[in-house]
Design a protein around this motif. Structure first.
Motif, PDB file in Angstrom:
ATOM      1  N   PHE A  27       0.867  -1.137   0.152  1.00 47.64           N
ATOM      2  CA  PHE A  27       0.107  -0.208   0.071  1.00 47.64           C
ATOM      3  C   PHE A  27       0.833   1.223  -0.014  1.00 47.64           C
ATOM      4  N   GLU A  28       2.023   1.100   0.098  1.00 44.36           N
ATOM      5  CA  GLU A  28       2.974   2.277   0.270  1.00 44.36           C
ATOM      6  C   GLU A  28       2.643   3.380  -0.761  1.00 44.36           C
ATOM      7  N   GLY A  29       2.445   4.589  -0.478  1.00 43.23           N
ATOM      8  CA  GLY A  29       2.435   5.563  -1.535  1.00 43.23           C
ATOM      9  C   GLY A  29       1.099   5.544  -2.368  1.00 43.23           C
ATOM     10  N   ARG A  30       0.136   4.245  -2.154  1.00 49.79           N
ATOM     11  CA  ARG A  30      -1.039   4.155  -2.836  1.00 49.79           C
ATOM     12  C   ARG A  30      -2.358   4.689  -2.168  1.00 49.79           C
ATOM     13  N   SER A  31      -3.343   4.873  -3.064  1.00 47.43           N
ATOM     14  CA  SER A  31      -4.615   5.218  -2.499  1.00 47.43           C
ATOM     15  C   SER A  31      -5.503   4.039  -2.437  1.00 47.43           C
TER      16      SER A  31
ATOM     17  N   PRO B  46     -10.963  -0.043 -15.310  1.00 48.32           N
ATOM     18  CA  PRO B  46     -10.093  -1.500 -15.220  1.00 48.32           C
ATOM     19  C   PRO B  46      -8.950  -1.123 -14.742  1.00 48.32           C
ATOM     20  N   ARG B  47      -8.347   0.210 -14.716  1.00 46.71           N
ATOM     21  CA  ARG B  47      -6.852   0.319 -14.121  1.00 46.71           C
ATOM     22  C   ARG B  47      -6.968   0.615 -12.623  1.00 46.71           C
ATOM     23  N   VAL B  48      -8.211   0.651 -12.069  1.00 44.50           N
ATOM     24  CA  VAL B  48      -8.271   0.732 -10.582  1.00 44.50           C
ATOM     25  C   VAL B  48      -8.552  -0.871 -10.326  1.00 44.50           C
ATOM     26  N   ARG B  49      -7.537  -1.316  -9.392  1.00 48.93           N
ATOM     27  CA  ARG B  49      -7.583  -2.891  -8.924  1.00 48.93           C
ATOM     28  C   ARG B  49      -8.655  -2.919  -8.083  1.00 48.93           C
ATOM     29  N   GLN B  50      -9.313  -3.749  -8.319  1.00 48.03           N
ATOM     30  CA  GLN B  50     -10.513  -4.276  -7.059  1.00 48.03           C
ATOM     31  C   GLN B  50     -10.325  -5.643  -6.631  1.00 48.03           C
ATOM     32  N   PHE B  51     -10.490  -5.703  -5.396  1.00 49.60           N
ATOM     33  CA  PHE B  51     -10.356  -7.076  -4.445  1.00 49.60           C
ATOM     34  C   PHE B  51     -11.810  -7.250  -3.808  1.00 49.60           C
ATOM     35  N   ALA B  52     -12.234  -8.485  -4.011  1.00 50.46           N
ATOM     36  CA  ALA B  52     -13.511  -8.728  -3.457  1.00 50.46           C
ATOM     37  C   ALA B  52     -13.464  -9.511  -2.130  1.00 50.46           C
ATOM     38  N   TYR B  53     -14.377  -9.138  -1.221  1.00 50.61           N
ATOM     39  CA  TYR B  53     -14.403  -9.894   0.058  1.00 50.61           C
ATOM     40  C   TYR B  53     -15.892 -10.476  -0.023  1.00 50.61           C
ATOM     41  N   LEU B  54     -15.966 -11.510   0.870  1.00 52.74           N
ATOM     42  CA  LEU B  54     -17.055 -12.410   1.098  1.00 52.74           C
ATOM     43  C   LEU B  54     -17.535 -12.444   2.471  1.00 52.74           C
ATOM     44  N   VAL B  55     -18.834 -11.812   2.844  1.00 56.40           N
ATOM     45  CA  VAL B  55     -19.305 -11.820   4.328  1.00 56.40           C
ATOM     46  C   VAL B  55     -20.256 -12.959   4.484  1.00 56.40           C
TER      47      VAL B  55
ATOM     48  N   ALA C 158      -0.648   3.775   3.157  1.00 55.26           N
ATOM     49  CA  ALA C 158      -1.226   4.446   1.950  1.00 55.26           C
ATOM     50  C   ALA C 158      -1.078   6.066   2.056  1.00 55.26           C
ATOM     51  N   LYS C 159      -1.167   6.653   0.946  1.00 54.53           N
ATOM     52  CA  LYS C 159      -1.185   7.919   0.776  1.00 54.53           C
ATOM     53  C   LYS C 159      -2.450   8.653   1.186  1.00 54.53           C
TER      54      LYS C 159
ATOM     55  N   GLN D 107     -21.921   8.593  -6.817  1.00 56.19           N
ATOM     56  CA  GLN D 107     -21.472   8.821  -5.469  1.00 56.19           C
ATOM     57  C   GLN D 107     -20.200   7.956  -5.107  1.00 56.19           C
ATOM     58  N   LEU D 108     -20.256   6.709  -5.615  1.00 56.39           N
ATOM     59  CA  LEU D 108     -18.958   6.033  -5.316  1.00 56.39           C
ATOM     60  C   LEU D 108     -17.816   6.698  -6.236  1.00 56.39           C
ATOM     61  N   ARG D 109     -17.953   7.240  -7.080  1.00 53.21           N
ATOM     62  CA  ARG D 109     -16.870   7.532  -7.930  1.00 53.21           C
ATOM     63  C   ARG D 109     -16.121   8.973  -7.634  1.00 53.21           C
ATOM     64  N   ARG D 110     -17.022   9.720  -6.838  1.00 55.04           N
ATOM     65  CA  ARG D 110     -16.545  11.071  -6.392  1.00 55.04           C
ATOM     66  C   ARG D 110     -15.553  10.969  -5.666  1.00 55.04           C
ATOM     67  N   GLY D 111     -14.646  12.102  -6.032  1.00 52.75           N
ATOM     68  CA  GLY D 111     -13.258  12.242  -5.433  1.00 52.75           C
ATOM     69  C   GLY D 111     -12.172  11.743  -6.168  1.00 52.75           C
ATOM     70  N   PRO D 112     -10.920  11.754  -5.534  1.00 54.09           N
ATOM     71  CA  PRO D 112      -9.724  11.084  -6.318  1.00 54.09           C
ATOM     72  C   PRO D 112      -9.813   9.762  -6.686  1.00 54.09           C
ATOM     73  N   GLU D 113      -9.401   9.237  -7.933  1.00 56.03           N
ATOM     74  CA  GLU D 113      -9.433   7.880  -7.946  1.00 56.03           C
ATOM     75  C   GLU D 113      -8.515   7.140  -7.277  1.00 56.03           C
ATOM     76  N   PRO D 114      -9.230   6.093  -6.598  1.00 57.21           N
ATOM     77  CA  PRO D 114      -8.062   5.285  -5.888  1.00 57.21           C
ATOM     78  C   PRO D 114      -7.348   4.207  -6.683  1.00 57.21           C
ATOM     79  N   ASP D 115      -6.223   3.824  -6.277  1.00 57.61           N
ATOM     80  CA  ASP D 115      -5.376   2.691  -7.012  1.00 57.61           C
ATOM     81  C   ASP D 115      -5.952   1.316  -6.393  1.00 57.61           C
ATOM     82  N   PHE D 116      -6.383   1.071  -5.217  1.00 56.14           N
ATOM     83  CA  PHE D 116      -7.229  -0.237  -5.038  1.00 56.14           C
ATOM     84  C   PHE D 116      -8.380  -0.091  -4.214  1.00 56.14           C
ATOM     85  N   VAL D 117      -9.290  -0.950  -4.736  1.00 58.56           N
ATOM     86  CA  VAL D 117     -10.598  -0.710  -4.117  1.00 58.56           C
ATOM     87  C   VAL D 117     -10.989  -2.309  -3.477  1.00 58.56           C
TER      88      VAL D 117
END
Length: 216
Positions: free
Chosen positions: A7-11, A143-152, A37-38, A108-118
Motif C-alpha cells: 500500500f506504500e504511496g497508494r490510494s 479497469p486500471r483501478v484494481r479491485q479486490f472482493a471480499y465475502l461476508v 497508503a497516501k 457517489q462511489l466515483r466522487r473524489g480522487p481515483e483510488p489505486d485499490f478498491v
C-alpha cells in the motif's frame, strides 16, 4: 495464497454495503493502509437501519447510532471521521433503485480522487445489497483501478476463489474489539428478538488468521 500488493504511496478505498462490513471484511486492510497508503477512504453505502424493527431504536436513531459505531470501530484501526463517507442509501433497498437512482449511486462511489485499490463485496455474497454494491463498484471505476472482493455471507453453491490474503497476526484481538464497537449488532438492542445479532461464534468466524480476497 498471495499477499496483497504493497500500500506504500497508494490510494486505498474500502466500500461497505452496511455499517460494520468494513470492520468484518477489511479491518486488517484498513489498519495497514492507514499506516502506509497516501490516502484511505471508507465508503459506507446504506444507513444500516433495517437490521432491527425496534420501538426503542427507530430507523433514524438506529442509523445515527450505526454511524457512530462505525467511527468507533475505525478508530481502533487508526482512522478518523475524515476517512469516512456515508452515502445513506436505504438498507435492504438497493434492489429497488430505479435507473437514475443506480446512476446516482455509481456517481457517489466515483466522487473524489481515483483510488489505486478498491476493496468491495463479492457478487457471490448471499445478501442482495452486497451483490448490488459489487456491481456498482465495477461500474464506478475503470479497469486500471484494481479491485479486490471480499465475502461476508457465502451464497450456497456460489464460486468463491480467494487468491490474496492479509495475515492479521497480532491484530485479531483488535479486530474482535472493533467488531464489538458495533454494539447495535452485538446485543445492545433487546426489544427485537428477530433482529440481527452477531453471536460470539460469528465474531470468532469473522476474525480468522487472515483476511481473504478474490480478484475483482
Amino acid at each position: 495464497m498471495r499477499p496483497l500488493p504493497c500500500f506504500e504511496g497508494r490510494s486505498v478505498t474500502v466500500v461497505a454495503p452496511h455499517p460494520d462490513d468494513e470492520t468484518i471484511a477489511a479491518f486488517g486492510v484498513l489498519h495497514d493502509a492507514l499506516r502506509h497508503a497516501k490516502r484511505v477512504e471508507v465508503i459506507v453505502v446504506t444507513d444500516g437501519s433495517a437490521s432491527h424493527q425496534s420501538r426503542r431504536w427507530p430507523p433514524r436513531r438506529l442509523a445515527a447510532q450505526r454511524e457512530r459505531e462505525t467511527q468507533a470501530a475505525l478508530a481502533r484501526a487508526g482512522g478518523g471521521k475524515h476517512t469516512l463517507r456515508f452515502l445513506r442509501q436505504p438498507d435492504s433497498g438497493l434492489e429497488r433503485l430505479d435507473r437514475e437512482g443506480w446512476r446516482a449511486l455509481v456517481r457517489q462511489l466515483r466522487r473524489g480522487p481515483e483510488p489505486d485499490f478498491v476493496f468491495r463485496p463479492s457478487e457471490a455474497d448471499f445478501h442482495a445489497d452486497h451483490k448490488l454494491v459489487a456491481r456498482a463498484c465495477k461500474a464506478a471505476w475503470p479497469p486500471r483501478v484494481r479491485q479486490f472482493a471480499y465475502l461476508v455471507w457465502p451464497e450456497e453453491g456460489a464460486r468463491w476463489r480467494p487468491r490474496f490474503e492479509l495475515r492479521l497476526k497480532g491484530l485479531r484481538g483488535q479486530k474482535r474489539a472493533a467488531i464489538r464497537c458495533h454494539r447495535t449488532q452485538t446485543g445492545l438492542i433487546a426489544d427485537d428478538p428477530d433482529g440481527f445479532t452477531m453471536s460470539p461464534r460469528m465474531i470468532a468466524r469473522f476474525c480468522p488468521p487472515a483476511e481473504s480476497f478474490a480478484s475483482g
